[in-house]
Design a protein around this motif. Structure first.
Motif, PDB file in Angstrom:
ATOM      1  N   THR A 150      83.756  16.499  88.160  1.00  0.00           N
ATOM      2  CA  THR A 150      85.070  17.054  87.870  1.00  0.00           C
ATOM      3  C   THR A 150      84.869  18.279  86.980  1.00  0.00           C
ATOM      4  OG1 THR A 150      85.303  15.756  85.854  1.00  0.00           O
ATOM      5  CG2 THR A 150      86.138  14.756  87.928  1.00  0.00           C
ATOM      6  N   GLU A 151      85.932  18.932  86.637  1.00  0.00           N
ATOM      7  CA  GLU A 151      85.820  20.077  85.722  1.00  0.00           C
ATOM      8  C   GLU A 151      85.224  19.644  84.380  1.00  0.00           C
ATOM      9  OE1 GLU A 151      88.754  23.327  83.657  1.00  0.00           O
ATOM     10  OE2 GLU A 151      89.184  22.741  85.730  1.00  0.00           O
ATOM     11  N   ALA A 152      85.673  18.497  83.882  1.00  0.00           N
ATOM     12  CA  ALA A 152      85.123  17.984  82.615  1.00  0.00           C
ATOM     13  C   ALA A 152      83.634  17.676  82.750  1.00  0.00           C
ATOM     14  CB  ALA A 152      85.882  16.736  82.170  1.00  0.00           C
ATOM     15  N   GLY A 153      83.233  17.106  83.883  1.00  0.00           N
ATOM     16  CA  GLY A 153      81.825  16.825  84.135  1.00  0.00           C
ATOM     17  C   GLY A 153      81.007  18.098  84.218  1.00  0.00           C
ATOM     18  N   GLN A 154      81.561  19.115  84.855  1.00  0.00           N
ATOM     19  CA  GLN A 154      80.869  20.401  84.949  1.00  0.00           C
ATOM     20  C   GLN A 154      80.669  21.017  83.568  1.00  0.00           C
ATOM     21  OE1 GLN A 154      83.169  22.754  87.718  1.00  0.00           O
ATOM     22  NE2 GLN A 154      82.671  21.413  89.427  1.00  0.00           N
ATOM     23  N   GLU A 155      81.648  20.846  82.689  1.00  0.00           N
ATOM     24  CA  GLU A 155      81.524  21.371  81.324  1.00  0.00           C
ATOM     25  C   GLU A 155      80.408  20.661  80.559  1.00  0.00           C
ATOM     26  OE1 GLU A 155      85.399  21.139  79.521  1.00  0.00           O
ATOM     27  OE2 GLU A 155      86.274  22.451  81.037  1.00  0.00           O
ATOM     28  N   VAL A 156      80.308  19.343  80.725  1.00  0.00           N
ATOM     29  CA  VAL A 156      79.250  18.582  80.056  1.00  0.00           C
ATOM     30  C   VAL A 156      77.882  19.029  80.549  1.00  0.00           C
ATOM     31  CG1 VAL A 156      78.231  16.273  79.826  1.00  0.00           C
ATOM     32  CG2 VAL A 156      80.695  16.581  79.546  1.00  0.00           C
ATOM     33  N   VAL A 157      77.747  19.192  81.856  1.00  0.00           N
ATOM     34  CA  VAL A 157      76.469  19.607  82.438  1.00  0.00           C
ATOM     35  C   VAL A 157      76.130  21.039  82.007  1.00  0.00           C
ATOM     36  CG1 VAL A 157      75.297  20.110  84.618  1.00  0.00           C
ATOM     37  CG2 VAL A 157      76.571  17.985  84.357  1.00  0.00           C
TER      38      VAL A 157
END
Length: 141
Positions: free
Chosen positions: A92-99
């Motif tokens: 998700t967008e949040a997951g992409q930010e973490v990565v």
């Protein structure tokens, strides 16, 4: 000690210092789910089975990790257009930010380790380590 032994020991040292969990520091929202995020980000058409294989984990543990990542809003399940019984995993967008934050931390660590190297040394190392990793068994680069 010969060159092969030196490389093997260096690889062990890297693994110990730079585990996936170390790249997602305690207190970061992704926590243990980071292992899953890291695999999904680097795999096209990721499934729970693919994540399990990449982590070397059993299906029940992987299913729990994936469920936690989904519940946390870092991963979503997407219907497989080729096989309706299967679902794929996507960041998700949040997951992409973490990565992306993990990539920045890794790049900063690498830059710091090579800060006194010449441009030629950095280029040579990049060439050699890339070639080395591409030849390792199970390489997905």
């Amino acid at each position: 000690m010969d060159e092969v032994e030196r490389v093997e020991r260096a690889m062990v040292a890297i693994r110990r210092r730079q585990s996936r969990r170390a790249l997602a520091p305690a207190g970061e929202p992704a926590g243990q789910a980071f292992e899953v995020l890291d695999v999904v980000e680097s795999t096209t058409d990721a499934t729970v089975s693919m994540v399990a294989a990449a982590l070397g984990a059993d299906q029940p543990r992987t299913s729990r990790l994936v469920a936690a990542a989904v519940d946390s809003g870092f991963i979503e399940r997407v219907a497989d257009q080729q096989d309706g019984r299967r679902s794929k995993l996507a960041l998700t967008e949040a997951g992409q930010e973490v990565v992306a934050a993990a990539h920045r931390r890794r790049a900063a660590m690498v830059a710091e380790a090579m800060d006194d190297w010449t441009a030629a040394e950095r280029a040579q190392f990049a060439t050699l380590i890339t070639r080395f990793v591409e030849r390792l068994p199970g390489s997905r680069t």
